[in-house]
Design an enzyme around this catalytic site. Structure first.
Site, PDB file in Angstrom:
ATOM      1  N   SER A  66       0.753  -1.247   0.033  1.00 47.34           N
ATOM      2  CA  SER A  66       0.068   0.206   0.015  1.00 47.34           C
ATOM      3  C   SER A  66       0.842   1.231   0.054  1.00 47.34           C
ATOM      4  CB  SER A  66      -0.952   0.000   1.299  1.00 47.34           C
ATOM      5  OG  SER A  66      -2.075  -0.762   0.914  1.00 47.34           O
ATOM      6  N   LYS A 204       3.162   6.511   4.603  1.00 43.00           N
ATOM      7  CA  LYS A 204       1.989   5.598   4.425  1.00 43.00           C
ATOM      8  C   LYS A 204       2.470   4.191   4.723  1.00 43.00           C
ATOM      9  CE  LYS A 204      -1.548   4.115   2.703  1.00 43.00           C
ATOM     10  NZ  LYS A 204      -1.398   3.053   3.408  1.00 43.00           N
ATOM     11  N   THR A 205       1.723   3.630   5.310  1.00 44.28           N
ATOM     12  CA  THR A 205       1.927   2.234   5.773  1.00 44.28           C
ATOM     13  C   THR A 205       1.776   1.143   4.523  1.00 44.28           C
ATOM     14  OG1 THR A 205      -0.318   1.736   6.294  1.00 44.28           O
ATOM     15  CG2 THR A 205       1.248   2.456   8.063  1.00 44.28           C
ATOM     16  N   GLY A 206       2.492   0.107   4.664  1.00 40.25           N
ATOM     17  CA  GLY A 206       2.228  -1.076   3.452  1.00 40.25           C
ATOM     18  C   GLY A 206       2.285  -2.305   4.356  1.00 40.25           C
TER      19      GLY A 206
END
Length: 267
Positions: A66, A204-206
């Site tokens: 993501s 932003k996380t992923g």
């Protein structure tokens, strides 16, 4: 400020250079990765210096998961697939595993809640030709889309290394990407997680899953502390054996915050 971390700070010319670190002196950061394979890299924009943990992992490519929503948002705005951060897409009524996804979303709320279905629709609207054009123009990772336009950042067709993530984020922060500055500024604003009078913490996380099992966690972004900007990337991988049961972007974000506090960048 950075004296608390007993690792080598590497001064690198703005146009290039060689990253270096001494793993034996990384114990202050290493403790936050206990039970995981992982890597961390931070760029001090003002002083043009890097802090590096586990440099051997920084060149290894994995799915961006993501974190690709940053790039996807830029392309969507540039191609006018979405008008702005308030562009609304209607939920299709299908119940998904994360409750926050089961409603209508704007681009901004889809970024903050990491809503996969929203960005799958966006990717289909962008189309393969335009998607490939911008991925190649940016030089994003291995630049491979694969067979499916709406899952390539989730199925490991597209891969990127922590080093490449950091360079992409540096260009994002400096507004030096092949997108209109207004669109870059919109994306930078959407990434903000926390903001106070002295600090902006944005990222932003992923989470990459292999057959439904989380195996990689990312957190990438920037922080501005007392008007000093820093760019960072954190990547976690579950080791073959041992600890590290909690894998994912949320854990990577938590580790990032602890490291930034250790560095006196965050409080």
């Amino acid at each position: 400020m950075i004296q608390k971390i007993s690792i080598i700070l590497v001064l690198i010319l703005a146009l290039g250079g060689v990253d270096a670190s001494t793993d034996k002196k990384n114990s202050d950061i290493e403790k936050y990765f206990k039970g995981y394979k992982g890597a961390f890299k931070l760029y001090d924009v003002k002083n043009d210096k890097y802090i590096i943990y586990n440099k051997d992992e920084l060149t290894k490519r994995t799915s961006p998961a993501s974190t690709f929503k940053i790039m996807n948002s830029l392309i969507a705005l540039q191609t006018r697939v979405v008008e702005d951060e308030n562009t609304l897409k209607k939920w299709d009524g299908k119940e998904r595993s994360i409750p926050q996804w089961n409603k209508d979303h704007t681009l901004a709320s889809a970024v903050s809640n990491s809503v996969i279905w929203y960005f799958q629709e966006v990717a289909r609207d962008i189309g393969r030709d335009k998607m490939e054009k911008y991925i190649k123009s940016v030089g994003y990772g291995n630049q491979v889309i694969g067979d499916k336009i709406d899952t390539f950042w989730l199925d490991a067709s597209l891969k990127i290394s922590p080093n490449e993530q950091l360079e992409f984020l540096k260009r994002l922060y400096n507004e030096d990407l092949p997108f209109d500055k207004e669109n870059i500024q919109t994306v930078k604003k959407m990434l903000i997680n926390e903001e106070t009078e002295d600090t902006i913490f944005a990222g932003k996380t992923g989470t990459f899953e292999d057959k439904g099992v989380p195996t990689v966690g990312w957190y990438v972004g920037y922080v501005v502390s007392k008007k000093k900007p820093y760019i960072f990337v954190t990547k976690l991988e579950k080791p073959d054996i041992g600890e590290g049961d909690e894998i994912g972007g949320v854990k990577a974000r938590s580790i990032t915050k602890e490291i930034l506090k250790e560095l006196d960048i965050l409080k």
